[in-house]
Design a protein around this motif. Structure first.
Motif, mmCIF file in Angstrom:
data_model
loop_
_atom_site.group_PDB
_atom_site.id
_atom_site.type_symbol
_atom_site.label_atom_id
_atom_site.label_comp_id
_atom_site.label_asym_id
_atom_site.label_seq_id
_atom_site.Cartn_x
_atom_site.Cartn_y
_atom_site.Cartn_z
ATOM 1 N N ALA A 287 0.845 -1.197 0.000
ATOM 2 C CA ALA A 287 0.000 0.000 0.000
ATOM 3 C C ALA A 287 0.875 1.240 0.000
ATOM 4 O O ALA A 287 0.989 1.963 0.999
ATOM 5 N N ASN A 288 1.514 1.478 -1.133
ATOM 6 C CA ASN A 288 2.467 2.574 -1.283
ATOM 7 C C ASN A 288 2.355 3.105 -2.700
ATOM 8 O O ASN A 288 2.403 2.337 -3.659
ATOM 9 N N ILE A 289 2.213 4.424 -2.840
ATOM 10 C CA ILE A 289 1.971 5.001 -4.160
ATOM 11 C C ILE A 289 3.098 4.708 -5.129
ATOM 12 O O ILE A 289 2.876 4.436 -6.317
ATOM 13 N N ASP A 290 4.324 4.733 -4.649
ATOM 14 C CA ASP A 290 5.450 4.460 -5.540
ATOM 15 C C ASP A 290 5.419 3.019 -6.039
ATOM 16 O O ASP A 290 5.723 2.752 -7.217
ATOM 17 N N GLU A 291 5.049 2.106 -5.166
ATOM 18 C CA GLU A 291 4.962 0.706 -5.551
ATOM 19 C C GLU A 291 3.800 0.485 -6.544
ATOM 20 O O GLU A 291 3.915 -0.302 -7.484
ATOM 21 N N ILE A 292 2.717 1.202 -6.311
ATOM 22 C CA ILE A 292 1.577 1.111 -7.234
ATOM 23 C C ILE A 292 1.949 1.602 -8.623
ATOM 24 O O ILE A 292 1.654 0.959 -9.637
ATOM 25 N N MET B 156 2.129 -0.259 -12.230
ATOM 26 C CA MET B 156 1.421 0.300 -13.384
ATOM 27 C C MET B 156 2.360 0.565 -14.557
ATOM 28 O O MET B 156 1.918 0.690 -15.700
ATOM 29 N N ASP B 157 3.662 0.626 -14.264
ATOM 30 C CA ASP B 157 4.676 0.869 -15.299
ATOM 31 C C ASP B 157 4.433 2.160 -16.048
ATOM 32 O O ASP B 157 4.481 2.211 -17.283
ATOM 33 N N ILE B 158 4.172 3.254 -15.270
ATOM 34 C CA ILE B 158 3.989 4.566 -15.909
ATOM 35 C C ILE B 158 4.934 5.595 -15.250
ATOM 36 O O ILE B 158 5.463 5.364 -14.179
#
Length: 350
Positions: free
Chosen positions: A339-344, A348-350
């Motif tokens: 639950a981490n924006i950087d990991e998300i 997402m590979d963006i």
């Protein structure tokens, strides 16, 4: 105007009278979707339309026939209805039985019906009886019961089912302003092929269309009794809704094939799943695997379809009917991450 179901819309073409109680869930009026991306992906030089009957109230084409079958059962004074089912018929019979206040009995082959379909019938209040063996064995039991007891059979042997299901052809003609050139339909118990052909002929005879389509029924290769010309004792296909080894409307389907200069063919489970995924990913239409047999058959026979033709593929049931297959065969998988924006964003590979 408020839509009030098939019987009210097509009353003039159905065996009903002012005394017939109309048992309806406002079935019918389902989408006819032009599948341009699908046509592009398979290299078709003809127009493809998907008649998505998975948008009916219980999620399958069975509702078209069940509204009339149950209405006529109610009119006759019957206190109960019964069917054998691979899933969709059970859900439809149970829903319309509940609406009509009729006791509903369903006999199913044990372990061969998608749980989501059984859950529908159970929620509608039907009595489900699971027996060892195939659908055909369950159907034999149902016929024996109806011969001895005052219970109305609502499988496709009931002619009112066919009368209701023919309305799909009416809707297609009204949408296209004519009949299509080819009509592909999944074949299990084979009633739908006979029903569509009946509908096309009736509107043609009334000058509501200028032509008749070639009717092309598609069975699953592991369960293709009509194609093989023999009863299949142990039908085997993942397309559970068409897993029928001895179709009740066998001869009617052959008649539709012969009269329309059409065909009855079969496709493998692999071809069905490929079409199942392609319909969803290219057109955003989620149909159950059995429904995809019509598209799989169209892809198999596409080189025999005349350029510029209008082609109908009937999608008989909603994909939510068999969510297990969707999870198993989906083009994409669920990705887990912290639950981490950087990991998300990384996932997402963006």
């Amino acid at each position: 105007m408020y839509y009030q179901g098939l019987i009210n819309k097509y009353r003039a073409f159905l065996p009903v009278s002012d005394k017939t109680p109309v048992i309806t869930l406002n079935e019918g009026n389902t989408p006819l979707i032009k599948a341009e991306k699908l046509a592009e992906k398979i290299g078709a030089d003809f127009e493809i339309y998907l008649k998505f009957d998975g948008c009916n109230p219980t999620g399958s084409f069975k509702d078209r026939g069940m509204t009339l079958a149950v209405s006529k059962a109610k009119e006759s004074g019957s206190g109960a209805i019964i069917c054998a089912s691979t899933g969709n018929t059970s859900a439809s019979a149970a829903a319309y039985g509940a609406k009509a206040g009729l006791k509903t009995f369903v006999i199913v082959p044990d372990g061969l019906v998608a749980p989501s379909k059984l859950s529908q019938a159970l929620m509608y209040g039907a009595e489900i009886i699971s027996v060892q063996g195939s659908f055909d064995r369950a159907f034999d039991f149902v016929k024996q019961i109806c011969e001895k007891y005052p219970i109305t059979l609502v499988n496709s042997l009931n002619q009112n089912r066919i009368e209701g299901q023919k309305t799909g052809a009416f809707e297609i003609i009204e949408a296209l302003d004519d009949a299509p050139d080819y009509h592909f339909v999944p074949v299990g118990n084979a009633g739908n092929m006979a029903a569509y052909w009946k509908g096309y002929k009736e509107f043609f005879d009334l000058n509501k269309s200028k032509k008749l389509p070639e009717m092309i029924g598609i069975q699953a290769k592991g369960c293709a009794p009509i194609v093989e010309g023999r009863i299949i004792e142990n039908p085997d296909t993942l397309a559970t809704a068409i897993r029928v080894g001895n179709p009740a409307s066998w001869q009617s389907a052959l008649k539709a094939k012969d009269e329309s200069n059409g065909a009855i063919d079969c496709v493998s489970d692999e071809e069905i799943i490929s079409a199942y995924k392609l319909i969803a990913s290219s057109e955003g239409v989620f149909a159950e695997p059995s429904s995809a047999s019509s598209v799989a058959g169209m892809i198999k026979l596409k080189n025999q379809i005349k350029s510029g033709s209008k082609v109908i593929c009937v999608l008989t049931g909603n994909g939510l009917k068999d969510s297990d297959s969707a999870l198993k065969f989906a083009n994409s998988k669920i990705k887990k991450c912290p639950a981490n924006i950087d990991e998300i964003l990384k996932v997402m590979d963006i």
